[in-house]
Design a protein around this motif. Structure first.
Motif, PDB file in Angstrom:
ATOM      1  N   SER A 116       2.988  13.630 -20.221  1.00 55.27           N
ATOM      2  CA  SER A 116       2.482  13.062 -18.602  1.00 55.27           C
ATOM      3  C   SER A 116       3.177  11.567 -18.180  1.00 55.27           C
ATOM      4  O   SER A 116       2.782  10.612 -19.312  1.00 55.27           O
ATOM      5  N   ILE A 117       2.676  11.096 -17.506  1.00 54.93           N
ATOM      6  CA  ILE A 117       3.164  10.257 -17.002  1.00 54.93           C
ATOM      7  C   ILE A 117       1.804  10.332 -15.378  1.00 54.93           C
ATOM      8  O   ILE A 117       1.428  10.638 -14.956  1.00 54.93           O
ATOM      9  N   THR A 118       1.508   8.883 -15.356  1.00 54.85           N
ATOM     10  CA  THR A 118       0.374   8.531 -14.259  1.00 54.85           C
ATOM     11  C   THR A 118       1.608   7.783 -12.939  1.00 54.85           C
ATOM     12  O   THR A 118       1.700   6.677 -13.871  1.00 54.85           O
ATOM     13  N   LEU A 119       1.122   8.383 -11.527  1.00 54.78           N
ATOM     14  CA  LEU A 119       1.300   7.596 -10.363  1.00 54.78           C
ATOM     15  C   LEU A 119       0.384   6.617 -10.085  1.00 54.78           C
ATOM     16  O   LEU A 119      -0.574   7.502  -9.800  1.00 54.78           O
ATOM     17  N   ARG A 120       0.477   5.644  -9.468  1.00 57.36           N
ATOM     18  CA  ARG A 120      -0.664   5.184  -8.151  1.00 57.36           C
ATOM     19  C   ARG A 120       0.381   4.980  -7.422  1.00 57.36           C
ATOM     20  O   ARG A 120       1.539   5.131  -6.916  1.00 57.36           O
ATOM     21  N   GLU A 121      -0.283   5.775  -6.096  1.00 62.85           N
ATOM     22  CA  GLU A 121      -0.010   6.118  -4.845  1.00 62.85           C
ATOM     23  C   GLU A 121      -0.453   5.950  -3.875  1.00 62.85           C
ATOM     24  O   GLU A 121      -1.889   5.595  -3.817  1.00 62.85           O
ATOM     25  N   GLU A 122      -0.322   5.105  -2.899  1.00 62.83           N
ATOM     26  CA  GLU A 122      -0.512   5.032  -1.356  1.00 62.83           C
ATOM     27  C   GLU A 122      -0.266   5.627   0.205  1.00 62.83           C
ATOM     28  O   GLU A 122       1.452   5.590  -0.304  1.00 62.83           O
ATOM     29  N   ILE A 123      -0.846   5.632   1.030  1.00 68.43           N
ATOM     30  CA  ILE A 123      -0.056   5.772   1.933  1.00 68.43           C
ATOM     31  C   ILE A 123      -0.959   4.691   3.385  1.00 68.43           C
ATOM     32  O   ILE A 123      -1.988   4.515   3.158  1.00 68.43           O
ATOM     33  N   ARG A 124      -0.129   3.964   3.661  1.00 66.36           N
ATOM     34  CA  ARG A 124      -0.278   2.913   4.664  1.00 66.36           C
ATOM     35  C   ARG A 124       0.340   3.137   5.673  1.00 66.36           C
ATOM     36  O   ARG A 124       1.007   3.599   6.167  1.00 66.36           O
ATOM     37  N   THR A 125      -0.178   1.991   7.288  1.00 63.68           N
ATOM     38  CA  THR A 125       0.179   2.387   8.013  1.00 63.68           C
ATOM     39  C   THR A 125       1.388   1.662   8.679  1.00 63.68           C
ATOM     40  O   THR A 125       1.560   0.225   7.812  1.00 63.68           O
ATOM     41  N   SER A 126       2.116   1.653   9.459  1.00 65.65           N
ATOM     42  CA  SER A 126       3.249   0.970   9.209  1.00 65.65           C
ATOM     43  C   SER A 126       3.292  -1.029   9.570  1.00 65.65           C
ATOM     44  O   SER A 126       3.590  -1.574   8.995  1.00 65.65           O
ATOM     45  N   GLY A 127       1.660  -1.161  10.437  1.00 68.35           N
ATOM     46  CA  GLY A 127       1.105  -2.412  10.471  1.00 68.35           C
ATOM     47  C   GLY A 127       0.437  -2.642   8.779  1.00 68.35           C
ATOM     48  O   GLY A 127       0.270  -4.108   8.673  1.00 68.35           O
ATOM     49  N   GLY A 128       0.209  -2.646   8.323  1.00 64.15           N
ATOM     50  CA  GLY A 128       0.182  -2.375   6.841  1.00 64.15           C
ATOM     51  C   GLY A 128      -1.740  -1.949   6.374  1.00 64.15           C
ATOM     52  O   GLY A 128      -1.738  -2.050   5.470  1.00 64.15           O
ATOM     53  N   ASP A 129      -1.832  -1.181   7.306  1.00 62.70           N
ATOM     54  CA  ASP A 129      -3.292  -0.925   6.632  1.00 62.70           C
ATOM     55  C   ASP A 129      -3.625   0.389   5.773  1.00 62.70           C
ATOM     56  O   ASP A 129      -2.768   1.057   5.849  1.00 62.70           O
TER      57      ASP A 129
END
Length: 133
Positions: free
Chosen positions: A83-96
């Motif tokens: 297996s692999i572990t991934l770091r993921e994120e969601i931001r606004t276009s402004g970076g929030d």
């Protein structure tokens, strides 16, 4: 190697509170993760030989139609045996920061449907994409 995908926030993604529904965040993450896996593995493996085993999402800020797009990022954090572990994120276009997530994806044997150890080619392709700690 961090992969980034911009996803348009569609009207259908919104719920009765007029913000992106929590389940849609998982879809945004999946779209980025699938692109990352395909690009990272290249000819070493078929991305259809990998399945999601776990995803944990911490919601930090709502997304609304006014945000227009979500910027989704995915990076490899750890390589295991199968297996692999991934770091993921969601931001606004402004970076929030809107959400942080961790996903575990497992190499799957098509014949048995069970997990399998990674091949040497898969491991090499993934090692090249491993983010420094």
């Amino acid at each position: 190697m961090t992969h980034e995908k911009t996803v348009e926030i569609r009207w259908r993604d919104l719920d009765a509170y007029h913000h992106v529904n929590n389940a849609v965040y998982a879809t945004y993450l999946e779209e980025c993760r699938d692109e990352w896996l395909t690009a990272t593995l290249g000819d070493a493996s078929d991305p259809w030989d990998w399945v999601l085993a776990r995803v944990a999402i911490d919601y930090r800020r709502e997304l609304t139609q006014d945000d227009d797009v979500a910027v989704v990022r995915c990076a490899l954090a750890r390589i295991g045996t199968s297996s692999i572990t991934l770091r993921e994120e969601i931001r606004t276009s402004g970076g929030d920061l809107s959400a942080e997530a961790e996903a575990v994806v497992v190499a799957r044997d098509r014949a048995t449907g069970r997990s399998r150890p990674m091949t040497e080619a898969e491991r090499e392709a993934l090692a090249a994409a491993l983010e420094p700690s």
